[in-house]
Design a protein around this motif. Structure first.
Motif, PDB file in Angstrom:
ATOM      1  N   GLY A  87       4.966  -5.067  14.989  1.00  0.00           N
ATOM      2  CA  GLY A  87       4.703  -4.800  13.664  1.00  0.00           C
ATOM      3  C   GLY A  87       6.014  -4.568  13.000  1.00  0.00           C
ATOM      4  N   LEU A  88       6.918  -4.300  13.583  1.00  0.00           N
ATOM      5  CA  LEU A  88       8.136  -4.103  12.691  1.00  0.00           C
ATOM      6  C   LEU A  88       8.696  -5.430  12.265  1.00  0.00           C
ATOM      7  N   ALA A  89       8.632  -6.454  13.237  1.00  0.00           N
ATOM      8  CA  ALA A  89       8.971  -7.596  13.036  1.00  0.00           C
ATOM      9  C   ALA A  89       8.049  -8.421  11.930  1.00  0.00           C
TER      10      ALA A  89
ATOM     11  N   ALA B 269       1.700   2.634  15.765  1.00  0.00           N
ATOM     12  CA  ALA B 269       2.153   2.644  17.126  1.00  0.00           C
ATOM     13  C   ALA B 269       3.108   3.850  17.331  1.00  0.00           C
ATOM     14  N   LEU B 270       3.742   4.519  16.313  1.00  0.00           N
ATOM     15  CA  LEU B 270       4.591   5.516  16.573  1.00  0.00           C
ATOM     16  C   LEU B 270       3.898   6.771  16.880  1.00  0.00           C
ATOM     17  N   ILE B 271       2.628   6.788  16.269  1.00  0.00           N
ATOM     18  CA  ILE B 271       1.635   7.801  16.774  1.00  0.00           C
ATOM     19  C   ILE B 271       1.214   8.094  18.240  1.00  0.00           C
TER      20      ILE B 271
ATOM     21  N   LEU C 115       3.904  16.209   0.836  1.00  0.00           N
ATOM     22  CA  LEU C 115       3.979  15.665   2.232  1.00  0.00           C
ATOM     23  C   LEU C 115       3.963  14.488   2.315  1.00  0.00           C
ATOM     24  N   THR C 116       2.859  13.751   1.861  1.00  0.00           N
ATOM     25  CA  THR C 116       2.796  12.461   2.257  1.00  0.00           C
ATOM     26  C   THR C 116       3.451  11.522   1.385  1.00  0.00           C
ATOM     27  N   SER C 117       4.248  11.952   0.557  1.00  0.00           N
ATOM     28  CA  SER C 117       5.069  11.104  -0.270  1.00  0.00           C
ATOM     29  C   SER C 117       6.150  10.314   0.400  1.00  0.00           C
TER      30      SER C 117
ATOM     31  N   THR D 250       0.850  -1.145  -0.008  1.00  0.00           N
ATOM     32  CA  THR D 250       0.002  -0.081   0.135  1.00  0.00           C
ATOM     33  C   THR D 250       0.758   1.263  -0.092  1.00  0.00           C
ATOM     34  N   ALA D 251       2.109   0.992  -0.374  1.00  0.00           N
ATOM     35  CA  ALA D 251       3.004   2.147  -0.409  1.00  0.00           C
ATOM     36  C   ALA D 251       2.453   3.332  -1.264  1.00  0.00           C
ATOM     37  N   PRO D 252       2.788   4.417  -1.016  1.00  0.00           N
ATOM     38  CA  PRO D 252       2.093   5.460  -1.832  1.00  0.00           C
ATOM     39  C   PRO D 252       2.878   5.463  -3.353  1.00  0.00           C
TER      40      PRO D 252
ATOM     41  N   LEU E 220       5.899  17.893  11.437  1.00  0.00           N
ATOM     42  CA  LEU E 220       5.545  17.752   9.733  1.00  0.00           C
ATOM     43  C   LEU E 220       5.814  16.179   9.531  1.00  0.00           C
ATOM     44  N   LEU E 221       6.658  15.654  10.117  1.00  0.00           N
ATOM     45  CA  LEU E 221       6.651  14.008   9.657  1.00  0.00           C
ATOM     46  C   LEU E 221       5.666  13.557  10.415  1.00  0.00           C
ATOM     47  N   PHE E 222       5.060  13.799  11.401  1.00  0.00           N
ATOM     48  CA  PHE E 222       3.832  13.085  12.006  1.00  0.00           C
ATOM     49  C   PHE E 222       2.731  13.338  11.406  1.00  0.00           C
TER      50      PHE E 222
ATOM     51  N   VAL F  46       9.197  12.670   0.608  1.00  0.00           N
ATOM     52  CA  VAL F  46       9.383  13.848   1.587  1.00  0.00           C
ATOM     53  C   VAL F  46       9.627  12.965   3.025  1.00  0.00           C
ATOM     54  N   ALA F  47       8.702  11.770   3.157  1.00  0.00           N
ATOM     55  CA  ALA F  47       8.884  11.293   4.631  1.00  0.00           C
ATOM     56  C   ALA F  47      10.361  10.855   4.751  1.00  0.00           C
ATOM     57  N   LEU F  48      11.133  10.542   3.784  1.00  0.00           N
ATOM     58  CA  LEU F  48      12.572  10.298   3.997  1.00  0.00           C
ATOM     59  C   LEU F  48      13.319  11.327   4.216  1.00  0.00           C
TER      60      LEU F  48
ATOM     61  N   SER G 257      23.577  -7.070   2.709  1.00  0.00           N
ATOM     62  CA  SER G 257      23.459  -6.012   3.824  1.00  0.00           C
ATOM     63  C   SER G 257      22.189  -5.645   3.983  1.00  0.00           C
ATOM     64  N   TYR G 258      21.164  -5.585   3.227  1.00  0.00           N
ATOM     65  CA  TYR G 258      19.792  -5.117   3.613  1.00  0.00           C
ATOM     66  C   TYR G 258      19.305  -6.059   4.636  1.00  0.00           C
ATOM     67  N   ARG G 259      19.452  -7.465   4.241  1.00  0.00           N
ATOM     68  CA  ARG G 259      18.875  -8.360   5.113  1.00  0.00           C
ATOM     69  C   ARG G 259      19.558  -8.590   6.557  1.00  0.00           C
TER      70      ARG G 259
ATOM     71  N   TYR H  94      17.163   4.493   6.061  1.00  0.00           N
ATOM     72  CA  TYR H  94      17.700   3.461   5.279  1.00  0.00           C
ATOM     73  C   TYR H  94      16.797   2.459   4.479  1.00  0.00           C
ATOM     74  N   LEU H  95      15.927   2.022   5.688  1.00  0.00           N
ATOM     75  CA  LEU H  95      14.695   1.073   5.269  1.00  0.00           C
ATOM     76  C   LEU H  95      13.777   1.628   4.349  1.00  0.00           C
ATOM     77  N   HIS H  96      13.443   2.999   4.686  1.00  0.00           N
ATOM     78  CA  HIS H  96      12.569   3.817   3.713  1.00  0.00           C
ATOM     79  C   HIS H  96      13.280   3.936   2.276  1.00  0.00           C
ATOM     80  N   ALA H  97      14.288   4.408   2.437  1.00  0.00           N
ATOM     81  CA  ALA H  97      14.996   4.761   1.135  1.00  0.00           C
ATOM     82  C   ALA H  97      14.967   3.636   0.040  1.00  0.00           C
ATOM     83  N   ARG H  98      15.046   2.493   0.827  1.00  0.00           N
ATOM     84  CA  ARG H  98      14.842   1.248  -0.187  1.00  0.00           C
ATOM     85  C   ARG H  98      13.639   0.908  -0.645  1.00  0.00           C
ATOM     86  N   ALA H  99      12.486   1.673  -0.175  1.00  0.00           N
ATOM     87  CA  ALA H  99      11.109   1.283  -0.618  1.00  0.00           C
ATOM     88  C   ALA H  99      10.976   2.866  -1.468  1.00  0.00           C
ATOM     89  N   THR H 100      11.936   3.759  -1.765  1.00  0.00           N
ATOM     90  CA  THR H 100      11.578   4.638  -2.442  1.00  0.00           C
ATOM     91  C   THR H 100      12.346   4.979  -3.552  1.00  0.00           C
TER      92      THR H 100
END
Ligand code: HEM
Lengths: 604, 383
Positions: free
Chosen positions: A512-514, A227-229, A71-73, A46-48, A138-140, A76-78, B279-281, B328-334
């Motif tokens: 969630g991250l795992a 969860a970050l929020i 802003l929601t791309s 579901t990535a933008p 802005l990030l949030f 920009v998040a990166l 390295s990503y993994r 870094y993880l975001h960058a890989r999806a961008t």
């Protein structure tokens, strides 16, 4: 300036003819593939969508929409993430008011001009400064703007069914095929059963079975960002409603949690006194033992205090031990043991021998061996030799372990009570305690005080060991250092709501991250069609979000099982590549189909 | 406390101290021995690379030349094998194609380059590495016994534990039959440097922890921090090699001719795509653990210091490291950030980790590293 292929390797046009042509071919191939896969290849996340920053058509709404999309791309998040880590750096190098006020004061003294500049840009309060807040807000906002549509999209994907098989399965990254004499319908049924047993969501669409698995990846990713929020809100909430105060308590004394009892108190902007958790406690004892030898001589080994506490106004009394790492928790409040010192008991008598003062006097430590100082103040009840009302004051200096008169130092040699010595110097007069200005109990206002003089006309002072008494000059009375040295413990009471939410958010974030990082979302299609010669051709293909060893392995596994149910028929070998043989030169070559290319990297 | 009790305490502690000192001695001997064995392993890896250079492999170049590609096309999906007269159909083979646009370069054979003698030295090097790991592990263990606590009370202990875990990760990957022997030389080199630093500059005589550091959250927090650091480190080595290999492949694809030394080394490394994925993994696998480490640290700080987050320099840099890895993880999806740019971010993130350990301990003072009067000394420790 660069063109970027879907997989992100960059080629700068004009570097060299070959490279540019190569890049163009790759880009074309990438687009071709995407068109080929159509719906099947989309929606695997579901990535933008990444759209190039086209300038909007005129109009406020157009611009607002453009701005929101930016802003929601992901880009920009990166950038905001990188900015956030960059902005956090100065706070670790410049002393911070919220972390260590004395170092800030120190810095101000040494760099007057720089301090003014730092004040202007908020460098002493980085984490509450406008610019730092702006970045994370802005990030949030970006995060929320990203999460909400992604969640709906994901719900839609859960409601719908996995997309049907693309026209040419050979185009997919993982592919296998064989011929069988089994009936195509049977093969599809078998495939459907097999995939469902493997907990794929599978359904029959036309001549093929479409299946998908690993939705938990997306769910985990969304849960992580949500969860970050939650964590941020819990943290902000805690800061706003936080209160924290200190109290020094001598063994045998007590404390009730009301504002007036604190030595000092700080609170967040929205804190209300009525929010203070009702509880009280008495300090039964403090126990400290210290390393006797070695390089760390003098560092504490045991360091604890025994309390009797009760929750609420008339709660049941309970006994507990509070240590440095083990605060007492009552509701949202925690009681920490933060410091310790000695409180020698001193008795003061007037010229007639009447006791005018008898109390434990808490003294503040000056170093790690608990060299301490403070004052003894006799405010009421004292009359001097002439019978006139007066006040007495003594500067007190105390060492738990005296080095001996020949050591040449008055500083304590060890933190335990090995050789306690109390040194007092005496004053009389008016302590100005009634002047209305709050006074520190550890300092004496000497403006209206006169020194007692010894026979040489110097300030009268004396060193006492426990049990010893000194006699003030001119029949002014006596002072006894009692054989009773109590200890005091300093407590910090912290009340910070939202801790539970922050912790809960943190746990969800990790889970969630795992899920997001360890689970692969992938699709499998199985197509079975009867050929003109009566033999069925089975095609299987898999698609994962990234190239990974697990998708081919899984497909091989599934194919193996299905193959046993629909065994191969002899005949012309179907070729894996034949449908697109005349393709561009970048079409992958498969010298050894079983070797997964680029597979030096295994899952760690 | 009475005087008699105090004297008792003094004799008891000094007796225990004598025993502990001899254990500490043993530990020191083991650490020095491990360094000696690592040195031997280092030379064996060098020998592997040198002997490996005799063979001439040029897989990358071949794969990147269009004509070579056209030659090998299409492969059968099902092969028929003759076995005792009856035809046995093998299971269908799975065809995997690289994503469109990605290079399809095979992995290099490894440092030995297919040379038998090189391979022999490589195996010797691995054996020596395992031996050194065991000896160093013994050194860490005796150190822990001598201080009767986990061996990470100061930077010296942190360093010896850190290198042991890093080599442990490498040995584990080897034991799992992963293709990682190419890491060996780079790893032993840095492990030797790190240990050298530990025994010279950072050495601290053994002693117990002060109460502020004596909490089970410390054990959880610091042990995972060390593990994360070690794994991030292995990932960073992979990233650096990826960058080199990727430029090499880029150069070849542009028709350039890299020098013979570069060719010799690069041809033996895995393909850039493999290194990138490796390295990503590695990084992705430890990122949740790093998140956990920070949270465990916050819980510990909540108990020890009365607040779970206070922007202490160590906390700040853990946060910076975390955000950098998230970036870094975001960058890989961008789009536009994959590949080299993401790799630079990964290195930046690891740089933050390194600074958090060395830089903050040495240059910045904070709650983690300075003596807090009244509470007793919170000695300078790793975390
Ligand atoms: C508060 C700061 C943020 C942090 C710490 C963070 C962290 C992460 C991490 C660690 C991942 C990796 C998980 C994975 O690869 O599956 C991730 C993935 C992702 N993040 Fe964030 N993120 C943040 C903000 C955002 C924002 C603002 C957006 C929206 C623009 C966003 C959108 C995404 C998406 C779409 C993915 C999935 C990428 C993929 O599918 O590979 N994140 N995030």
């Amino acid at each position: 300036m660069s063109t970027t292929s879907k997989t992100g390797r960059e080629h700068t046009p004009g570097e060299s003819g070959g490279a540019a042509a190569d890049a163009a071919a790759r880009g074309r191939a990438a687009r071709d593939q995407d068109q080929d896969l159509g719906e099947a290849g989309s929606q695997l996340s579901t990535a933008p969508k990444e759209d190039l920053p086209n300038l909007p058509a005129l109009g406020v709404i157009g611009w607002a929409r453009w701005f929101w999309r930016q802003l929601t791309s992901m880009r920009v998040a990166l950038l905001l993430l990188l900015l956030l880590s960059l902005a956090a750096i100065p706070g670790s190098l410049v002393p911070q008011t919220g972390v260590d006020e004395t170092r800030v004061a120190d810095f101000r003294e040494r760099h007057e001009f720089l301090a003014q500049v730092y004040d202007k840009v908020g460098l002493f309060n980085v984490y509450s400064s406008v610019w730092f807040s702006a970045i994370y807000i802005l990030l949030f906002v970006s995060l929320i703007g990203c999460i909400v549509p992604r969640t709906w999209q994901f719900v839609g994907q859960l409601r719908g069914r996995p997309p049907g098989a693309p026209q040419r399965l050979t185009r997919l990254p993982v592919y296998t095929t064989w011929r069988t004499e089994a009936d195509p319908g049977q093969v599809r049924e078998a495939a459907l059963g097999l995939l469902r047993k493997r907990r794929f969501r599978a359904h029959l669409a036309g001549d093929a079975v479409a299946a998908e698995k690993g939705y938990l990846r997306e769910a985990g990713n969304l849960a992580f960002h949500l969860a970050l929020i939650v964590m941020l809100i819990a943290f902000a909430w805690g800061q706003l409603f936080k209160s924290e105060g200190n109290k020094l308590i001598v063994e045998g004394n007590g404390f009730a949690n009301t504002l007036s009892q604190y030595d000092d108190f700080r609170s967040g902007n929205l804190f209300d006194v009525a929010d203070l958790e009702p509880f009280s406690f008495d300090v039964k004892s403090f126990t400290g033992t210290y390393e006797r030898s070695g390089p760390n001589k003098g560092t504490p080994r045991t360091y604890e205090t025994e309390l009797v506490y009760s929750e609420g106004a008339y709660g049941e009394e309970r006994t507990t031990t509070v240590r440095v790492n083990e605060p007492l928790q009552i509701g949202d409040s925690k009681v920490y043991l933060v410091s310790h010192g000695y409180a020698p008991v001193v008795t003061v008598r007037d010229g007639e021998g009447k006791v005018v003062f008898k109390d434990a006097v808490p003294l503040l430590p000056l170093d790690s061996n608990v060299t301490s100082s403070g004052v003894v103040k006799v405010l009421d009840g004292y009359r001097n030799a002439e019978g006139k009302k007066e006040q007495l004051g003594f500067n007190a200096f105390f060492v738990p372990t005296f080095g001996g008169s020949r050591s040449g130092t008055m500083l304590s040699q060890f933190p335990a009570l090995d050789y306690p010595v109390l040194a007092l110097s005496a004053y009389h007069g008016d302590l100005k305690a009634d002047s209305g200005i709050p006074q520190s109990v550890y300092q004496m206002d000497k403006t209206k005080m006169k020194e007692f003089k010894d026979s040489d006309g110097e300030l009268f002072k004396k060193m006492l060991t426990p049990g010893e008494t000194m006699t003030l000059p001119d029949g002014a009375g006596t002072v006894t250092f009692e054989n009773d040295i109590r200890e005091w413990a300093g407590f910090q009471m912290v009340q910070e709501p939202g801790g539970g939410w922050a912790l809960g958010g943190a746990l969800v974030a990790i889970a969630g991250l795992a899920g997001s990082l360890f689970i692969q979302r992938r699709r499998v299609w199985v197509r079975a069609v009867g050929g003109p010669d009566g033999v069925t051709v089975v095609e299987m293909a898999g698609l994962g979000r990234s190239e990974s060893a697990t998708v081919p392995e899984e497909l091989g596994d599934l194919a193996g099982i299905l193959y046993d149910q629909a065994p191969g028929a002899p005949g012309p070998e179907p070729s894996a590549e034949s449908p697109d043989a005349p393709d561009a030169p970048d079409a992958p070559d498969t010298p050894d189909p079983q070797a997964v290319p680029a597979e030096g990297a295994e899952k760690p | 406390m009475s005087l008699a009790a105090a004297t008792d305490l003094v004799t008891a502690t000094s007796l225990a101290a004598a025993k502990n000192e001899s254990l500490a001695e043993i530990s020191n001997v083991l650490i020095y021995s491990a360094m000696a064995v690592y040195t031997l392993a280092f030379f064996a890896y060098i020998a592997e690379w040198i002997f490996g250079s005799r063979s001439k492999v040029a897989r990358t170049a071949a794969a990147l030349t269009p004509r070579a590609q056209a030659a090998k096309k299409t492969a059968p999906a099902v092969t028929v094998k003759q076995e005792g007269g009856t035809a046995v159909l093998e299971r269908p083979k799975v065809v995997v194609r690289a994503a469109a646009g990605a290079r399809d370069v095979p992995d290099g054979p490894g440092a030995h380059g297919g040379d038998a003698q090189g391979d022999l030295y490589g195996r010797i090097a691995v054996s020596l590495t395992v031996l050194a790991f065991l000896v160093e592990f013994g050194g860490v263990l005796t150190r822990a016994l001598s201080v009767q606590r986990a061996p990470w009370g100061n930077m010296y202990e942190f360093n010896i534990t850190f290198t042991t875990v890093a080599v442990g990760v490498y040995v584990l990957l080897l034991a799992l039959k992963k293709n990682v022997r190419w890491l060996g030389l780079f790893l032993t080199t840095t492990v030797l440097l790190d240990l050298g630093l530990a025994v010279t500059v950072l050495y601290t005589a053994s002693d117990q922890l002060v109460p502020a550091l004596d909490s089970y959250w410390l054990y959880i927090h610091v042990s995972t921090a060390i593990l994360c650091g070690a794994v991030f480190y292995v990932g960073a080595v992979g990233t650096v090699l990826y960058l080199f290999k990727d430029s090499y492949e880029n150069k070849l694809a542009r028709g350039g001719r890299p020098g013979s030394f570069a060719t010799s080394v690069m041809e033996r490394l895995p393909a850039s795509a493999s290194l990138d994925k490796f390295s990503y993994r590695i990084n992705a696998a430890v990122f949740p653990l790093w998140t956990f480490t920070i949270i465990a640290g916050a819980i510990w700080a909540g108990d020890a210091w009365g607040r779970y987050w206070g922007w202490d320099p160590k906390e700040t840099w853990s946060f910076i490291t975390w955000v950098a890895y998230a970036g870094y993880l975001h960058a890989r999806a961008t789009a536009g950030w994959k590949g080299r740019k993401a790799a630079y971010l990964a290195l930046l993130a690891f740089g933050c980790w390194l600074f958090n350990y060395y830089g903050v301990n040495i240059f910045v003072s904070g709650k983690h590293s300075y003596a807090d009067v009244g509470l007793g000394a919170l000695t300078a420790i790793g975390f």
